[in-house]
Design a protein around this motif. Structure first.
Motif, PDB file in Angstrom:
ATOM      1  N   ALA A  58     -25.795  28.705  -4.212  1.00 15.46           N
ATOM      2  CA  ALA A  58     -24.424  28.703  -3.385  1.00 15.46           C
ATOM      3  C   ALA A  58     -24.116  30.322  -3.335  1.00 15.46           C
ATOM      4  O   ALA A  58     -22.797  30.597  -3.007  1.00 15.46           O
ATOM      5  N   GLU A 122     -17.616  31.109 -10.357  1.00 11.38           N
ATOM      6  CA  GLU A 122     -18.296  30.227  -9.411  1.00 11.38           C
ATOM      7  C   GLU A 122     -19.350  29.225  -9.811  1.00 11.38           C
ATOM      8  O   GLU A 122     -19.730  28.447  -9.573  1.00 11.38           O
ATOM      9  N   GLY A 149     -15.242  25.078  -5.251  1.00  7.06           N
ATOM     10  CA  GLY A 149     -16.678  25.234  -4.797  1.00  7.06           C
ATOM     11  C   GLY A 149     -17.582  25.468  -5.749  1.00  7.06           C
ATOM     12  O   GLY A 149     -18.771  25.532  -5.590  1.00  7.06           O
ATOM     13  N   GLY A 150     -17.068  25.772  -6.954  1.00  7.65           N
ATOM     14  CA  GLY A 150     -17.975  25.956  -8.095  1.00  7.65           C
ATOM     15  C   GLY A 150     -18.866  25.082  -8.728  1.00  7.65           C
ATOM     16  O   GLY A 150     -18.613  23.682  -8.092  1.00  7.65           O
ATOM     17  N   VAL A 151     -20.013  25.457  -9.192  1.00  2.65           N
ATOM     18  CA  VAL A 151     -21.031  24.478  -9.726  1.00  2.65           C
ATOM     19  C   VAL A 151     -21.216  24.415 -11.389  1.00  2.65           C
ATOM     20  O   VAL A 151     -21.118  25.508 -12.052  1.00  2.65           O
ATOM     21  N   LEU A 191     -16.111  16.029 -12.043  1.00 11.13           N
ATOM     22  CA  LEU A 191     -17.659  16.502 -11.889  1.00 11.13           C
ATOM     23  C   LEU A 191     -18.428  15.411 -11.117  1.00 11.13           C
ATOM     24  O   LEU A 191     -18.660  14.270 -11.723  1.00 11.13           O
ATOM     25  N   GLU A 192     -19.092  15.886 -10.011  1.00  6.89           N
ATOM     26  CA  GLU A 192     -19.878  15.028  -9.330  1.00  6.89           C
ATOM     27  C   GLU A 192     -21.283  15.617  -9.124  1.00  6.89           C
ATOM     28  O   GLU A 192     -21.492  16.695  -8.869  1.00  6.89           O
ATOM     29  N   THR A 194     -24.678  16.518  -7.778  1.00  4.51           N
ATOM     30  CA  THR A 194     -25.264  16.688  -6.428  1.00  4.51           C
ATOM     31  C   THR A 194     -26.626  17.008  -6.188  1.00  4.51           C
ATOM     32  O   THR A 194     -27.297  16.656  -5.233  1.00  4.51           O
ATOM     33  N   TYR A 262     -23.767  19.945 -10.754  1.00  6.52           N
ATOM     34  CA  TYR A 262     -22.417  19.150 -10.382  1.00  6.52           C
ATOM     35  C   TYR A 262     -21.716  20.119  -9.738  1.00  6.52           C
ATOM     36  O   TYR A 262     -21.675  21.217  -9.985  1.00  6.52           O
ATOM     37  N   SER A 263     -20.759  19.461  -8.722  1.00  7.56           N
ATOM     38  CA  SER A 263     -19.781  20.290  -8.095  1.00  7.56           C
ATOM     39  C   SER A 263     -18.560  19.676  -8.731  1.00  7.56           C
ATOM     40  O   SER A 263     -18.302  18.654  -9.137  1.00  7.56           O
ATOM     41  N   ARG A 265     -14.918  18.711  -8.364  1.00 11.68           N
ATOM     42  CA  ARG A 265     -14.176  17.895  -7.286  1.00 11.68           C
ATOM     43  C   ARG A 265     -12.453  18.259  -7.164  1.00 11.68           C
ATOM     44  O   ARG A 265     -12.041  18.446  -8.354  1.00 11.68           O
TER      45      ARG A 265
END
Length: 265
Positions: A58, A122, A149-151, A191-192, A194, A262-263, A265
């Motif tokens: 990203a 980020e 939009g962070g990871v 946290l999702e 991805t 993870y992204s 949320r």
């Protein structure tokens, strides 16, 4: 019928995560790494390019590396052009990180309360360390720290114990960071998951460094001197007498790297 010359390899692990017995034991084991900076930095592997590429897909500019230790992952992110802050509870480990990586910012703090402003990165990375944290509190701090939009990237290097000689090596050195094939880290709300990747690769090192790798394992660090010397002697025998490697020869040590992205949320 089982072939006695080629017995089946036991399952990689029955564990969902490392077991510590108690919070007191967990704290003792975590603190034991503080004096192992030089051995850890020399013997523990870095991270494969494919894992770094996935973390950086990203295009982040700012990263926080939690539980950074001697900066194995942090310095690789700096080399990729990121502005990185390495966070750890051990000032001694962070001193090693600063010495090897010019331009690396460091902060002595727990992962559950890192201190920087909200939305200040980020990318948040955790290499070999998530299981030492309070997952819910650390997750909340990650969510607070990440910009929109962070990871979050959780990554573990593990000996590839699907290879018979490596399986025995891991048993001799009491490697406790081998996860189940279906292992999923515990993370808190917000946290999702991805992406998940499993990467296999080799880290070539002299035989003495393979032996010294055991010195960076919490079991060996905290063992009584007699037991520690027995483990190291057994590794010496296994590499040089049983496997037949010449002293000082370079051995490709197979690893499996598990990466979870993870992204927020």
């Amino acid at each position: 019928m089982t072939d006695p010359l080629h017995p089946p390899i036991p399952p990689i692990s029955g564990r969902d995560a490392p077991r510590f017995g108690s919070e007191e034991r967990k704290r003792a084991l975590a603190g034991a790494f503080a004096g192992q900076g030089a051995d850890y930095d020399r013997s523990r592997p870095g991270y494969p390019d494919a894992a770094l590429d996935a973390m950086l897909a990203a295009g982040p500019l700012r990263a926080v590396d939690l539980g950074a230790g001697t900066g194995k992952l942090a310095w690789a992110l700096v080399e990729r052009g990121l502005e990185v802050t390495a966070v750890d509870t051990s000032a001694a480990m962070l001193e090693v990180a600063r010495a090897r990586c010019e331009g690396l910012a460091t902060r002595v703090a727990p992962a559950e309360a890192t201190g920087p402003p909200a939305a200040s990165a980020e990318l948040v990375t955790v290499a070999q360390a998530w299981h030492w944290f309070d997952a819910e509190a650390a997750s909340a701090e990650v969510v607070r720290s990440l910009a929109p939009g962070g990871v979050l990237a959780l990554v573990w290097n593990m000996l590839d114990v699907t290879i018979p000689w490596v399986h025995r090596l891991s048993r001799i050195m009491h490697a406790g960071d081998i996860h189940r094939e279906d292992f999923d880290p515990t993370v808190g709300p917000g946290l999702e998951l991805t992406e998940r990747r499993a990467l296999t690769w080799e880290d070539p090192m002299p035989t003495q460094d393979v032996i010294d790798l055991a010195r960076t394992r919490s079991y060996v660090i905290t063992a009584p001197e007699g037991r520690r010397q027995k483990v190291l002697a057994n590794l010496d025998w296994y590499l040089h007498d049983h496997l037949g490697h010449a002293r000082g020869a370079r051995v490709g040590v197979p690893y499996r790297t598990d990466l979870f992205l993870y992204s927020a949320r």
